[in-house]
Write an enzyme that holds these catalytic residues in place. Structure first.
Site, PDB file in Angstrom:
ATOM      1  N   GLU A  89       0.586  -1.174   0.292  1.00 55.54           N
ATOM      2  CA  GLU A  89      -0.122  -0.097   0.207  1.00 55.54           C
ATOM      3  C   GLU A  89       1.155   0.922  -0.327  1.00 55.54           C
ATOM      4  OE1 GLU A  89      -2.217   0.555   3.129  1.00 55.54           O
ATOM      5  OE2 GLU A  89      -3.634  -2.113   3.057  1.00 55.54           O
ATOM      6  N   CYS A 102       2.935   8.907   1.179  1.00 53.68           N
ATOM      7  CA  CYS A 102       3.519   7.410   1.882  1.00 53.68           C
ATOM      8  C   CYS A 102       4.084   6.076   1.259  1.00 53.68           C
ATOM      9  CB  CYS A 102       2.838   7.336   3.644  1.00 53.68           C
ATOM     10  SG  CYS A 102       2.865   6.107   4.658  1.00 53.68           S
ATOM     11  N   CYS A 109       5.284  -7.182   7.693  1.00 52.83           N
ATOM     12  CA  CYS A 109       6.368  -6.675   8.941  1.00 52.83           C
ATOM     13  C   CYS A 109       6.026  -7.370  10.022  1.00 52.83           C
ATOM     14  CB  CYS A 109       5.472  -5.174   9.436  1.00 52.83           C
ATOM     15  SG  CYS A 109       6.393  -4.528  10.680  1.00 52.83           S
ATOM     16  N   CYS A 113       3.436  -4.474  16.342  1.00 51.83           N
ATOM     17  CA  CYS A 113       2.680  -3.687  17.137  1.00 51.83           C
ATOM     18  C   CYS A 113       1.277  -3.516  17.087  1.00 51.83           C
ATOM     19  CB  CYS A 113       3.468  -2.106  16.936  1.00 51.83           C
ATOM     20  SG  CYS A 113       5.172  -1.601  16.592  1.00 51.83           S
ATOM     21  N   CYS A 116      -1.333  -2.132  14.683  1.00 47.78           N
ATOM     22  CA  CYS A 116      -0.620  -1.937  13.708  1.00 47.78           C
ATOM     23  C   CYS A 116      -1.373  -2.854  12.726  1.00 47.78           C
ATOM     24  CB  CYS A 116       0.583  -2.134  13.338  1.00 47.78           C
ATOM     25  SG  CYS A 116       1.174  -1.565  12.118  1.00 47.78           S
ATOM     26  N   SER A 188       9.867   6.887   9.104  1.00 46.98           N
ATOM     27  CA  SER A 188      10.060   6.542  10.349  1.00 46.98           C
ATOM     28  C   SER A 188       9.992   5.058  10.453  1.00 46.98           C
ATOM     29  CB  SER A 188       8.084   6.637  10.004  1.00 46.98           C
ATOM     30  OG  SER A 188       8.062   6.176  11.132  1.00 46.98           O
ATOM     31  N   LEU A 212       7.272   5.931  18.775  1.00 52.96           N
ATOM     32  CA  LEU A 212       7.655   5.844  20.407  1.00 52.96           C
ATOM     33  C   LEU A 212       6.314   5.818  21.331  1.00 52.96           C
ATOM     34  CD1 LEU A 212       9.665   6.549  22.429  1.00 52.96           C
ATOM     35  CD2 LEU A 212       8.585   9.346  23.297  1.00 52.96           C
ATOM     36  N   CYS A 330      -1.847   2.664   7.320  1.00 49.01           N
ATOM     37  CA  CYS A 330      -0.492   1.712   6.703  1.00 49.01           C
ATOM     38  C   CYS A 330      -1.542   0.235   6.542  1.00 49.01           C
ATOM     39  CB  CYS A 330       0.194   1.433   6.865  1.00 49.01           C
ATOM     40  SG  CYS A 330       1.323   1.525   8.650  1.00 49.01           S
TER      41      CYS A 330
END
Length: 345
Positions: A89, A102, A109, A113, A116, A188, A212, A330
Site C-alpha cells: 500500500e 507514504c 512487517c 505493534c 498496526c 519512520s 514512540l 497502513c
C-alpha cells in the site's frame, strides 16, 4: 534464466553491467528507468536491437494499481501489486507545499505493534529499491503530478530492510533520477537502535521519525514488542546521538490511545524524557478500530496533552487526519482485500 532487477542499479553499477555501451547510452537507460517506464519499448531513443537485448536479460520492477480509493479530502490510497503478485500500500497526500507520498518498504512487517494492521498479516519479504521507486513513479504517472516529498512509513519497518532502503535513498535523490532531496524525505522507525546508530554514521539530511507512542517501558512493552529488545532509555540515547551527529531535529510520533497513554502523567513523563533534545512531538489521533479495543483520545484531552508538553519545553502538534474515509492507515486496505479486518497503522 531469471531476469536481473535493472532499476535497483546505480549509474555506476549500470555502467559495470553494460560495459560495451557508451556512457551516454547507459545514462539514457538510467534516465528512462527513473522516469517510470514499465517496458523497454518505451525507451524510444534507443535502438530496437538494444531494447530487445535489455528485455531478454532484465526486468523492470513495476507497481500495478489493483485498487484506488480517493478521499473527500483528496487523499488517495493505492493498493499495488508487485511483479511477483505481492500486495503493498501507498498513500498520496496533497498539501499546500505540494504532493507527498507514504510508501511501503516491506510486504508485511515483523514488528507486530498492537495498533498496526500490517503486522497482523505477517511478514512476506523485503521490498527492493526498485519496488520502492515504483510506488512513487506509478502514483506520479496515475495522477500526472510531480511528487516532492516521500515518507517511509507505510507497510513494514524501514530499518529492518536497511540495505535496500539506503539504496533506494541513493537512487531517488540522484540528480539523473527523480532528484528528490534528502531534506524532503522522512524515515519512520519503531526503534531499531542498532540501525539508528548505523544511520547516524551516514549523516544523511533526511528527517528521522520515531514511532514512540509511550513515555515508559511499562506501556511500550504492551503495545510495541520491539521495546523488549531496546527499551525507551536505550532508544532515546540513540536518538540524542543521531541528532548530534546529523544536526537534524527528530520527530516523535505518538498515537493518542484513550486510557492507555494519554493521561497527564504520561505527558509530564514524555516532556521530561525529551527535555533538552532537538525534537518535535507529532500527536496522532488513533482510529477507532476493531479487535484492539483502542479508542482515540478526544480533542480536549489532546489539547491538554499538548499544553503539558509545551510547559515542559517540548514543541508538539496534532497531525492532521487525512483519508480516514478510505482507510488510509497502513495495512487496512490490503487486509480487507484479502478478507481480513482493518487496524490503525
Amino acid at each position: 534464466m531469471e531476469k536481473i532487477d535493472i532499476k535497483s542499479m546505480t549509474p555506476e553499477e549500470l555502467r559495470a553491467e553494460l560495459p560495451d555501451l557508451p556512457k551516454f547510452r547507459v545514462k539514457q537507460i538510467f534516465s528512462w528507468l527513473h522516469r517510470g517506464v514499465v517496458s523497454f519499448d518505451e525507451m524510444t531513443d534507443i535502438s530496437k536491437e538494444l531494447r530487445a537485448m535489455l528485455a531478454a536479460r532484465y526486468e523492470i520492477a513495476c507497481a500495478q494499481i489493483i485498487l484506488k480509493r480517493v478521499s473527500k479530502d483528496g487523499t488517495i490510497k493505492y493498493l499495488f501489486q508487485m511483479n511477483d503478485g505481492e500486495l503493498i500500500e501507498s498513500v498520496l497526500m496533497k498539501y499546500a507545499h505540494g504532493y507527498s507520498i507514504c510508501i511501503s518498504t516491506q510486504v508485511g512487517c515483523k514488528m507486530n505493534c498492537s495498533f498496526c494492521a500490517t503486522g497482523k498479516s505477517g511478514f512476506s519479504r523485503d521490498l527492493l529499491p526498485s519496488e520502492m521507486l515504483s510506488q512513487v513513479q506509478e502514483a506520479q504517472r496515475d495522477e500526472n503530478i510531480r511528487i516532492s516529498n516521500i515518507v517511509l512509513m507505510g507497510m513494514g519497518e524501514p530499518l529492518d530492510n536497511y540495505d535496500n532502503v539506503l539504496k533506494f535513498l541513493e537512487l531517488v535523490s540522484h540528480s539523473d533520477g527523480m532528484n528528490i532531496g534528502m531534506r524532503h524525505i522522512s524515515l519512520s522507525t519503531c526503534g531499531l537502535v542498532d540501525r539508528i546508530y548505523d544511520l547516524a554514521e551516514k549523516k544523511l539530511q533526511l528527517t528521522l521519525s520515531i514511532s514512540l507512542h509511550a513515555p515508559n517501558d511499562e506501556i511500550r512493552n504492551r503495545t510495541m514488542p520491539v521495546n523488549r529488545r531496546w527499551n525507551v532509555e536505550q532508544l532515546l540515547t540513540a536518538c540524542r546521538h543521531y541528532s548530534r551527529e546529523t544536526g537534524r531535529r527528530i520527530s516523535f510520533e505518538y498515537a493518542m490511545i484513550s486510557g492507555i497513554n494519554d493521561n497527564d502523567q504520561c505527558a509530564r513523563e514524555l516532556a521530561l524524557r525529551l527535555h533538552g533534545m532537538t525534537a518535535h512531538v507529532n500527536l496522532i489521533p488513533i482510529n477507532d478500530v476493531t479487535d484492539t479495543g483502542y479508542k482515540k483520545s478526544d480533542i480536549a484531552r489532546q489539547k491538554r496533552f499538548i499544553s503539558i508538553l509545551e510547559r515542559g519545553g517540548c514543541t508538539a502538534t496534532v497531525r492532521r487526519t487525512l483519508g480516514s474515509d478510505i482507510e488510509a492507515s497502513c495495512g487496512q486496505l490490503s487486509r480487507k482485500h484479502k478478507g481480513g479486518n482493518g487496524y490503525e497503522g
